[in-house]
Enzyme design. Structure first.
Site, PDB file in Angstrom:
ATOM      1  N   GLY A 174       3.351   2.258  10.631  1.00 37.03           N
ATOM      2  CA  GLY A 174       3.177   1.571  11.907  1.00 37.03           C
ATOM      3  C   GLY A 174       2.891   0.097  11.668  1.00 37.03           C
ATOM      4  CB  ALA A 175       0.764  -2.107  11.576  1.00 36.31           C
ATOM      5  CG  MET A 176       0.277  -3.159   4.866  1.00 35.37           C
ATOM      6  SD  MET A 176      -0.736  -1.729   4.383  1.00 35.37           S
ATOM      7  CE  MET A 176      -1.957  -2.535   3.369  1.00 35.37           C
ATOM      8  CD  GLU A 177      -4.773  -1.754   5.689  1.00 30.06           C
ATOM      9  OE1 GLU A 177      -3.802  -1.335   6.357  1.00 30.06           O
ATOM     10  OE2 GLU A 177      -5.418  -1.026   4.914  1.00 30.06           O
TER      11      GLU A 177
ATOM     12  CG  HIS B 241      -5.924   0.990  12.592  1.00 32.86           C
ATOM     13  ND1 HIS B 241      -6.652   2.158  12.521  1.00 32.86           N
ATOM     14  CD2 HIS B 241      -5.375   0.831  11.372  1.00 32.86           C
ATOM     15  CE1 HIS B 241      -6.521   2.677  11.322  1.00 32.86           C
ATOM     16  NE2 HIS B 241      -5.753   1.882  10.592  1.00 32.86           N
ATOM     17  CD  GLU B 242      -2.828  -1.856  10.712  1.00 31.12           C
ATOM     18  OE1 GLU B 242      -3.343  -2.000   9.587  1.00 31.12           O
ATOM     19  OE2 GLU B 242      -2.392  -0.756  11.132  1.00 31.12           O
TER      20      GLU B 242
ATOM     21  CD  GLU C 143      -2.837   1.349   2.313  1.00 30.35           C
ATOM     22  OE1 GLU C 143      -2.875   0.470   3.177  1.00 30.35           O
ATOM     23  OE2 GLU C 143      -3.543   2.352   2.345  1.00 30.35           O
TER      24      GLU C 143
ATOM     25  CD  GLU D  49      -6.114   3.724   6.658  1.00 29.36           C
ATOM     26  OE1 GLU D  49      -6.267   3.544   7.874  1.00 29.36           O
ATOM     27  OE2 GLU D  49      -5.593   2.874   5.901  1.00 29.36           O
TER      28      GLU D  49
ATOM     29  CG  HIS E 174      -7.614  -1.470   7.926  1.00 28.67           C
ATOM     30  ND1 HIS E 174      -8.407  -0.503   7.363  1.00 28.67           N
ATOM     31  CD2 HIS E 174      -6.482  -0.831   8.334  1.00 28.67           C
ATOM     32  CE1 HIS E 174      -7.774   0.670   7.422  1.00 28.67           C
ATOM     33  NE2 HIS E 174      -6.622   0.503   8.016  1.00 28.67           N
TER      34      HIS E 174
HETATM   35  N1  BAL Z   1      -3.155   1.170   5.556  1.00 31.91           N
HETATM   36  C1  BAL Z   1      -1.892   1.609   6.032  1.00 31.91           C
HETATM   37  C2  BAL Z   1      -1.667   1.377   7.477  1.00 31.91           C
HETATM   38  C3  BAL Z   1      -2.908   1.578   8.234  1.00 31.91           C
HETATM   39  O1  BAL Z   1      -3.499   2.649   8.218  1.00 31.91           O
HETATM   40  O2  BAL Z   1      -3.394   0.660   8.838  1.00 31.91           O
HETATM   41 ZN    ZN Z   2      -5.383   2.028   8.649  1.00 28.15          ZN
END
Ligand code: BAL
Ligand code: ZN
Length: 854
Positions: free
Chosen positions: A262-265, A298-299, A121, A321, A302
């Site tokens: 920070g992280a990726m879903e 959060h992840e 992403e 987001e 998603h």
């Molecule tokens: N989609 C990029 C990282 C996040 O917002 O979870």
């Molecule tokens: Zn996100």
């Protein structure tokens, strides 16, 4: 590089049904073979995106294509005259080992300690192979990974289908993964590494048994329990609150130390910055540990808001987001005091998003054009985007909001949609919700001003509110927005609430009349921060002190102290308060609050950071003056309560570590009290700091003590810094803290920053380490906004412009406040930014620089 405009959106000419990837990793390169089964959607050429790829071969429906059959331009491969159904086979060579941009497939680590991971992403997949790399192209992915056996961990999205040895290559092995869900390429992920794994399981409300796995280096696997628990809590929470259950048999999280975000879903295979997943009491502060839980949530969230329903195009980034941030904030509020959660979210919004909205980088929550979408992963898209969803949720009420979200999931599951689609689903019980679209279109923070008139003869209170949003150049003149203003009237004598009402301010000026009000009440507005606006209400200081005492909700009490502080500190800029009322009100409130709710008490002593104060100053910003005023008030507060600190500190004894809300509150307040006591020169406070460090049961205590020792330049600070380094030298995340406590010290100098940047443990290839010095440094504007400070900062941007443009551009965006500075700093900063323009070439940095320069 050209601008891409929302209004030019066109559907893709081809859809991809299936994609088979075969990724073979070798010592100095990787070979990627892909087979795409495609079907025509609309007329037009077939356009594939690709960057930094070495194209080896391409065949269409079994026939090799030659250079005459396609057109290769910067970033695209276009094939004309294609049939309506086709199978495309593409072979490329890439070099993950030299990929320092950390987008696409890259090697993290160094020496014997390396791994391969992806970040796709927003547009990283095009650095892996040629592909219609856009979020509205959804496909079923099957991925074969092949690598040397010194990387035993081979992971990709979905379910493991097969694994084994490679024929004729005894040192190599492979694994095949199949993801049964349709997904856009930005959610593709793979990992090739040597990692340990923590496993657990979860049974969904639908009865599906899920294998949960967190992968980390063996030295870190003992720091994955907090994340695992948070994952299970998130799964449950989403079932209860949104009726959403997980949909694959396996959920994997991988911890990576070199990561831009920070992280990726990624579907079924989240990749996390180690800083956002690892947590242990000895190495992680409470606040960091809390954000680990929030980011895991959060992840995970998603999976429905982002993955199953994704964005039609990158302009709609806030669709996933904003909603997902709102969901993780709600989750976190359920895990701790909801007042403290709201305080922290609002403090972040005001410090960063309001500043963005006030400066040259202001953009709508849904931007209308961009050169590089990476530049729009902003607090406006994320945090202001979440505030819009919150306003909608509060306007609808819990039941109708849930009906709306149920409708959203029902209608759009499996699709790539827009903000309009989201609003249309949410408005099934109330079409006024569609009016919130203007919040997505219009940049700038609205200012809500107001006053009240009380008529004792008719016992009527009239509140007049008006709204104004600055006109950001390049956008239409601002329109009035729907602004929910949560309001309560307090009886002056009893302190009780007599009326509560949600006022909807949706015109430029409006009056709201309250009948049968016996006696002029004190009005509390924007309770729980019901809208992301600046409020200028005609309060007397005494009204605010009254509200600090009587407001029923902790957030509102904090908001009142912040208003008082802002009125004092922004004196001469239209405000008019003396500190007395504030100091007395805090002195009265603190002793009881410290016993009842230590965490809230700690927040109530907050004086906004120098950056947050600066965000309210639009011209003639003098960092020295703000620092002086801020420190002056802090000193006054510390002195005013000087005889309370010892009692308070002793009321908060150090105990063996516990992870309860109460214990976290005690630790937070103890750190604040320690700092206050040192500020007020309370006898013995130096020893409290040393004892707290020496006897610490956890990082919150140890780091809290270290921080005050450094900030107050205590005699032993250097010895304690050395001790901290020696204790934790094998833990990168703690060493990041060691760097940041020095780089953000109240007494930091440019020489100190320079020496941190040349320390043997400084590493340009690890964004966490770069941020631990450079981002930490921005918390000291008096040093940043000097010739030497800017030279250092800008040199970092130059250095990273080519190596990691995503990071360089984000660091640059912090300098957007240059144009608010007083002279001669403003001119000096402007000249340096102009010089920078000559020295950089990435489209990321150039686009940000053009905006920053205005
Ligand atoms: N989609 C990029 C990282 C996040 O917002 O979870
Ligand atoms: Zn996100």
């Amino acid at each position: 590089p050209s601008k891409i405009n929302l209004k030019d959106y066109k559907k893709p000419s081809f859809d991809v049904e299936t994609v088979d990837l075969d990724i073979k990793l070798f010592e100095d390169h990787a070979q990627v073979d892909s087979t795409l089964k495609m079907v025509r959607q609309t007329a037009g050429d077939l356009v594939l995106f690709g960057e930094e790829l070495d194209l080896i071969a391409v065949t269409m429906n079994g026939k090799p294509l030659t250079v005459e059959d396609y057109q290769q331009q910067a970033g695209t491969l276009t094939i004309a005259n294609v049939p309506d159904e086709l199978v495309l086979e593409i072979q490329v060579r890439i070099c993950p080992q030299t990929n320092t941009a950390l987008e696409g497939l890259y090697m993290a680590g160094s020496g014997d300690d390396t791994m391969f991971v992806t970040q796709c992403e927003p547009e990283g997949f095009r650095k892996i192979t040629f592909y219609p790399d856009r979020p509205d192209v959804l496909a079923i992915f099957t991925t074969r990974l092949e690598a040397d056996k010194r990387y035993p961990t081979l992971l990709a999205n979905g379910n493991l289908v097969e694994a084994g040895e490679v024929a004729d290559a005894p040192d190599r092995h492979y694994a095949i993964w199949h993801d049964p869900t349709n997904k856009p390429s930005y959610l593709f992920a793979c990992v090739v590494a040597d990692l340990d794994v923590l496993t657990d399981s979860y049974t969904t409300s639908e009865g599906r048994d899920i294998l949960l796995e967190i992968y980390a280096k063996s030295a870190d696997i003992d720091k994955c329990d907090v994340g695992m628990q948070a994952l299970k809590d998130s799964m449950k929470w989403d079932e209860v609150n949104y009726g959403r259950a997980y949909d694959l048999d396996r959920y994997m999280i991988v911890a990576v130390s070199q990561f831009n975000m920070g992280a990726m879903e990624n579907k079924g295979l989240n990749i996390f910055n180690t800083a956002c997943v690892l947590s242990s009491p000895e190495t992680t502060t409470d606040s960091r540990s809390f954000s680990v839980k929030a980011i895991i949530a959060h992840e995970y969230f998603h999976n429905w808001t982002g993955n199953r329903i994704t964005c039609r195009d990158w302009f709609q980034l806030c669709l996933k987001e904003g909603f997902t941030v709102y969901r993780d904030q709600s989750f976190s509020a359920d895990q701790q005091s909801s007042a403290v959660q709201r305080i922290d979210d609002v403090a972040t919004l005001r410090a960063h998003q309001f500043a963005e909205d006030a400066g040259p980088l202001a953009h709508p929550v849904r931007p209308e054009s961009f050169v590089e979408i990476n530049n729009f992963y902003t607090t406006t898209v994320y945090e202001k985007g979440a505030e819009i969803v919150r306003m909608i949720a509060n306007t609808l009420g819990a039941d109708n909001f849930r009906k709306g979200t149920d409708e959203y999931f029902r209608r759009y599951d499996g699709q790539a949609v827009t903000v309009e689609d989201f609003l249309s689903a949410l408005s099934i019980t109330d079409d006024k919700i569609e009016d919130f679209i203007d919040w997505y279109r219009q940049p700038g923070t609205p200012v809500v001003s107001g006053h009240q008139d009380y008529d004792s003869a008719t016992q009527t209170l009239t509140i007049t509110l008006s709204q104004q949003t600055r006109h950001v150049s390049g956008f239409d003149a601002p329109k009035p927005l729907p602004i929910p203003v949560a309001t309560a009237l307090f009886d002056k004598d009893s302190g009780d609430i007599v009326t509560e009402r949600m006022l909807l301010l949706d015109q430029a000026t409006q009056t709201f009349v309250f009948e049968n009000v016996a006696g002029e009440p004190v009005v509390s507005l924007l309770r729980d921060f019901s809208a992301p606006v600046q409020l200028n209400y005609d309060y007397q200081d005494e009204d605010l002190a009254f509200l600090l005492k009587h407001e029923t909700n902790g957030f509102n009490r904090w908001q009142v102290t912040q208003m008082l502080v802002n009125r004092i500190l922004l004196q001469g800029r239209g405000s008019k308060s003396s500190p007395d009322v504030y100091l007395q009100a805090v002195a009265k409130t603190l002793p009881t609050l410290a016993t009842d709710d230590a965490m809230l008490a700690a927040r109530l002593l907050d004086i906004p950071s120098a950056q947050e104060l600066a965000s309210a100053i639009h011209t003639d910003y003098d960092p020295e003056l703000v620092k002086q005023q801020r420190e002056g008030l802090y000193q006054q507060l510390a002195d005013a309560l000087k005889n309370q600190w010892a009692t308070l500190y002793k009321q908060l004894p150090m105990q063996s570590y516990e992870d309860s809300a109460e214990a976290r509150g005690t630790r937070a307040l103890r750190n604040v009290v320690l700092d206050m006591a040192l500020t007020a020169n309370v006898d013995g406070a130096n020893e409290w700091a040393q004892q707290q460090y020496d006897n610490a049961s956890c990082m919150t205590e140890r780091f809290g003590a270290l921080k005050v020792m450094v900030n107050h330049q205590l005699a032993d600070a250097d010895a304690y810094l050395a001790d901290f380094y020696n204790r934790f030298q094998n833990n990168d995340l703690v060493i990041d803290l060691w760097f940041s406590v020095q780089a953000s010290a109240d007494t930091v100098t440019t020489e100190a920053i320079q020496s941190l940047l040349t320390h043997t443990d400084f590493d340009w290839n690890t964004p966490n380490r770069v941020r631990s010095v450079i981002s930490a440094f921005t918390s000291q504007p008096t040093v940043l906004w000097t010739e030497e400070g800017l030279d250092i900062y800008i040199a970092v941007i130059k250095k990273l412009d080519d190596a990691n443009p995503v990071l360089a551009s984000r660091l640059l965006q912090v300098l957007a406040r240059w144009n608010t500075l007083s002279e001669p700093r403003r001119q000096m900063a402007h000249d340096k930014l102009l010089d920078l323009q000559q020295a950089v070439s990435s489209k990321h940095v150039l686009e940000s620089l053009t905006s920053v320069l205005g």
